[in-house]
Design a protein around this motif. Sequence first.
Motif, PDB file in Angstrom:
ATOM      1  N   THR A  83       1.497  -4.059  -6.320  1.00  5.60           N
ATOM      2  CA  THR A  83       0.615  -3.767  -5.188  1.00  5.60           C
ATOM      3  C   THR A  83       0.143  -2.317  -5.144  1.00  5.60           C
ATOM      4  OG1 THR A  83       2.558  -3.331  -3.800  1.00  5.60           O
ATOM      5  CG2 THR A  83       1.624  -5.566  -3.731  1.00  5.60           C
ATOM      6  N   ALA A  84       0.619  -1.500  -6.056  1.00  2.00           N
ATOM      7  CA  ALA A  84       0.356  -0.058  -5.987  1.00  2.00           C
ATOM      8  C   ALA A  84      -1.131   0.286  -6.050  1.00  2.00           C
ATOM      9  CB  ALA A  84       1.104   0.664  -7.098  1.00  2.00           C
ATOM     10  N   ARG A  85      -1.867  -0.350  -6.943  1.00  2.00           N
ATOM     11  CA  ARG A  85      -3.290  -0.001  -7.085  1.00  2.00           C
ATOM     12  C   ARG A  85      -4.069  -0.335  -5.818  1.00  2.00           C
ATOM     13  NH1 ARG A  85      -5.629  -2.086 -12.569  1.00  2.00           N
ATOM     14  NH2 ARG A  85      -7.315  -0.706 -11.918  1.00  2.00           N
ATOM     15  N   TRP A  86      -3.819  -1.512  -5.249  1.00  2.00           N
ATOM     16  CA  TRP A  86      -4.512  -1.905  -4.025  1.00  2.00           C
ATOM     17  C   TRP A  86      -4.086  -1.023  -2.863  1.00  2.00           C
ATOM     18  CZ3 TRP A  86      -8.743  -4.549  -4.113  1.00  2.00           C
ATOM     19  CH2 TRP A  86      -8.985  -5.427  -5.176  1.00  2.00           C
ATOM     20  N   ALA A  87      -2.812  -0.700  -2.804  1.00  2.00           N
ATOM     21  CA  ALA A  87      -2.323   0.171  -1.732  1.00  2.00           C
ATOM     22  C   ALA A  87      -2.974   1.548  -1.825  1.00  2.00           C
ATOM     23  CB  ALA A  87      -0.806   0.293  -1.804  1.00  2.00           C
ATOM     24  N   ALA A  88      -3.044   2.080  -3.016  1.00  2.00           N
ATOM     25  CA  ALA A  88      -3.648   3.404  -3.198  1.00  2.00           C
ATOM     26  C   ALA A  88      -5.121   3.396  -2.805  1.00  2.00           C
ATOM     27  CB  ALA A  88      -3.474   3.863  -4.646  1.00  2.00           C
ATOM     28  N   ALA A  89      -5.833   2.346  -3.187  1.00  2.00           N
ATOM     29  CA  ALA A  89      -7.248   2.239  -2.806  1.00  2.00           C
ATOM     30  C   ALA A  89      -7.392   2.145  -1.287  1.00  2.00           C
ATOM     31  CB  ALA A  89      -7.881   1.029  -3.483  1.00  2.00           C
ATOM     32  N   GLY A  90      -6.548   1.339  -0.670  1.00  2.00           N
ATOM     33  CA  GLY A  90      -6.591   1.205   0.783  1.00  2.00           C
ATOM     34  C   GLY A  90      -6.249   2.505   1.491  1.00  2.00           C
ATOM     35  N   LEU A  91      -5.265   3.220   0.960  1.00  2.00           N
ATOM     36  CA  LEU A  91      -4.885   4.499   1.566  1.00  2.00           C
ATOM     37  C   LEU A  91      -5.980   5.540   1.388  1.00  2.00           C
ATOM     38  CD1 LEU A  91      -1.122   4.474   0.589  1.00  2.00           C
ATOM     39  CD2 LEU A  91      -2.048   4.443   2.930  1.00  2.00           C
ATOM     40  N   ALA A  92      -6.669   5.524   0.256  1.00  2.00           N
ATOM     41  CA  ALA A  92      -7.802   6.444   0.064  1.00  2.00           C
ATOM     42  C   ALA A  92      -8.871   6.172   1.117  1.00  2.00           C
ATOM     43  CB  ALA A  92      -8.368   6.303  -1.343  1.00  2.00           C
ATOM     44  N   LEU A  93      -9.168   4.896   1.345  1.00  2.00           N
ATOM     45  CA  LEU A  93     -10.153   4.538   2.373  1.00  2.00           C
ATOM     46  C   LEU A  93      -9.663   4.929   3.773  1.00  2.00           C
ATOM     47  CD1 LEU A  93     -11.325   1.050   1.063  1.00  2.00           C
ATOM     48  CD2 LEU A  93     -12.628   3.206   1.055  1.00  2.00           C
ATOM     49  N   LEU A  94      -8.385   4.741   4.019  1.00  2.00           N
ATOM     50  CA  LEU A  94      -7.823   5.118   5.315  1.00  2.00           C
ATOM     51  C   LEU A  94      -7.950   6.626   5.542  1.00  2.00           C
ATOM     52  CD1 LEU A  94      -6.278   4.259   7.884  1.00  2.00           C
ATOM     53  CD2 LEU A  94      -4.157   4.636   6.602  1.00  2.00           C
ATOM     54  N   MET A  95      -7.663   7.405   4.517  1.00  2.00           N
ATOM     55  CA  MET A  95      -7.792   8.857   4.662  1.00  2.00           C
ATOM     56  C   MET A  95      -9.232   9.253   4.963  1.00  2.00           C
ATOM     57  SD  MET A  95      -5.221  10.569   1.871  1.00  2.00           S
ATOM     58  CE  MET A  95      -5.504   9.456   0.500  1.00  2.00           C
ATOM     59  N   LEU A  96     -10.168   8.606   4.299  1.00  4.96           N
ATOM     60  CA  LEU A  96     -11.580   8.892   4.568  1.00  4.96           C
ATOM     61  C   LEU A  96     -11.958   8.493   5.993  1.00  4.96           C
ATOM     62  CD1 LEU A  96     -13.180   7.824   1.170  1.00  4.96           C
ATOM     63  CD2 LEU A  96     -12.751  10.153   2.000  1.00  4.96           C
ATOM     64  N   ALA A  97     -11.428   7.364   6.454  1.00  7.51           N
ATOM     65  CA  ALA A  97     -11.729   6.904   7.812  1.00  7.51           C
ATOM     66  C   ALA A  97     -11.125   7.822   8.871  1.00  7.51           C
ATOM     67  CB  ALA A  97     -11.214   5.476   8.001  1.00  7.51           C
ATOM     68  N   MET A  98      -9.984   8.423   8.566  1.00  8.70           N
ATOM     69  CA  MET A  98      -9.319   9.291   9.534  1.00  8.70           C
ATOM     70  C   MET A  98      -9.827  10.731   9.483  1.00  8.70           C
ATOM     71  SD  MET A  98      -5.368   7.901   9.555  1.00  8.70           S
ATOM     72  CE  MET A  98      -4.947   8.862   8.140  1.00  8.70           C
ATOM     73  N   PHE A  99     -10.563  11.083   8.453  1.00  5.66           N
ATOM     74  CA  PHE A  99     -11.007  12.471   8.308  1.00  5.66           C
ATOM     75  C   PHE A  99     -11.840  12.969   9.491  1.00  5.66           C
ATOM     76  CE2 PHE A  99     -13.600  15.915   6.433  1.00  5.66           C
ATOM     77  CZ  PHE A  99     -12.555  16.797   6.196  1.00  5.66           C
ATOM     78  N   PRO A 100     -12.681  12.132  10.108  1.00  3.52           N
ATOM     79  CA  PRO A 100     -13.417  12.624  11.276  1.00  3.52           C
ATOM     80  C   PRO A 100     -12.512  13.168  12.392  1.00  3.52           C
ATOM     81  CG  PRO A 100     -14.435  10.638  10.481  1.00  3.52           C
ATOM     82  CD  PRO A 100     -13.147  10.801   9.699  1.00  3.52           C
ATOM     83  N   ALA A 101     -11.304  12.667  12.509  1.00  2.00           N
ATOM     84  CA  ALA A 101     -10.377  13.212  13.505  1.00  2.00           C
ATOM     85  C   ALA A 101     -10.030  14.657  13.173  1.00  2.00           C
ATOM     86  CB  ALA A 101      -9.109  12.360  13.575  1.00  2.00           C
ATOM     87  N   ASN A 102      -9.896  14.959  11.880  1.00  2.00           N
ATOM     88  CA  ASN A 102      -9.622  16.339  11.473  1.00  2.00           C
ATOM     89  C   ASN A 102     -10.818  17.238  11.741  1.00  2.00           C
ATOM     90  OD1 ASN A 102      -6.891  16.235  10.081  1.00  2.00           O
ATOM     91  ND2 ASN A 102      -7.961  14.529   9.154  1.00  2.00           N
ATOM     92  N   VAL A 103     -12.006  16.720  11.481  1.00  3.39           N
ATOM     93  CA  VAL A 103     -13.227  17.479  11.760  1.00  3.39           C
ATOM     94  C   VAL A 103     -13.327  17.744  13.266  1.00  3.39           C
ATOM     95  CG1 VAL A 103     -15.753  17.423  11.690  1.00  3.39           C
ATOM     96  CG2 VAL A 103     -14.422  16.591   9.724  1.00  3.39           C
ATOM     97  N   SER A 104     -13.103  16.709  14.054  1.00  4.72           N
ATOM     98  CA  SER A 104     -13.167  16.851  15.504  1.00  4.72           C
ATOM     99  C   SER A 104     -12.151  17.872  16.008  1.00  4.72           C
ATOM    100  CB  SER A 104     -12.916  15.487  16.160  1.00  4.72           C
ATOM    101  OG  SER A 104     -12.838  15.608  17.556  1.00  4.72           O
ATOM    102  N   ALA A 105     -10.943  17.791  15.507  1.00  2.00           N
ATOM    103  CA  ALA A 105      -9.900  18.733  15.943  1.00  2.00           C
ATOM    104  C   ALA A 105     -10.265  20.168  15.580  1.00  2.00           C
ATOM    105  CB  ALA A 105      -8.568  18.352  15.312  1.00  2.00           C
ATOM    106  N   ALA A 106     -10.813  20.362  14.384  1.00  2.00           N
ATOM    107  CA  ALA A 106     -11.201  21.711  13.965  1.00  2.00           C
ATOM    108  C   ALA A 106     -12.360  22.231  14.813  1.00  2.00           C
ATOM    109  CB  ALA A 106     -11.580  21.713  12.484  1.00  2.00           C
ATOM    110  N   ARG A 107     -13.329  21.386  15.067  1.00  5.02           N
ATOM    111  CA  ARG A 107     -14.485  21.808  15.876  1.00  5.02           C
ATOM    112  C   ARG A 107     -14.099  22.099  17.319  1.00  5.02           C
ATOM    113  NH1 ARG A 107     -19.314  17.963  13.632  1.00  5.02           N
ATOM    114  NH2 ARG A 107     -19.714  19.189  11.771  1.00  5.02           N
TER     115      ARG A 107
END
Length: 147
Positions: free
Chosen positions: A89-113
């Motif tokens: 399951t590692a490859r699928w998990a890694a792909a999903g986690l990469a997408l999750l990190m991208l989806a959560m990145f706006p929270a980091n942008v918002s916090a910084a702004r």
Amino acid sequence: MAPLIALLTGTALARIAGLLGVPALDAWHPALRVGLALMFVLTGAAHFTSRRSDLITMVPPGLPRPDLLVTLTGVLELAGALALLAPATARWAAAGLALLMLAMFPANVSAARRRLTLGGRPVTPLGARTALQVVFVSAALAVALAG
């Protein structure tokens, strides 16, 4: 900075274990899976510990139920960490986690702004946070795309 330390230290220690004779870790990709898993255990656990209120504060104001979003992302990070450790399951998990990190990145942008202060410290500046995000997503993609 703790997630980066977890990723690098976990990967290095797993690789050393491989060099010392642990066959499952006798290559960089399996060692990277361990480092990523350690990183996501650390970040996922933060969603349920003393850092929870900070993470809820980081959720952009327009999104509904920040508490539920933090719980959901924490569960996904912990489940992804576990799935990284299983070769099937590692490859699928890694792909999903990469997408999750991208989806959560706006929270980091918002916090910084919004120039939030979390845990008594200002959030990581956006430039540094973006660079870290590139490292984390790249590591996940390296696992997802491993042959």
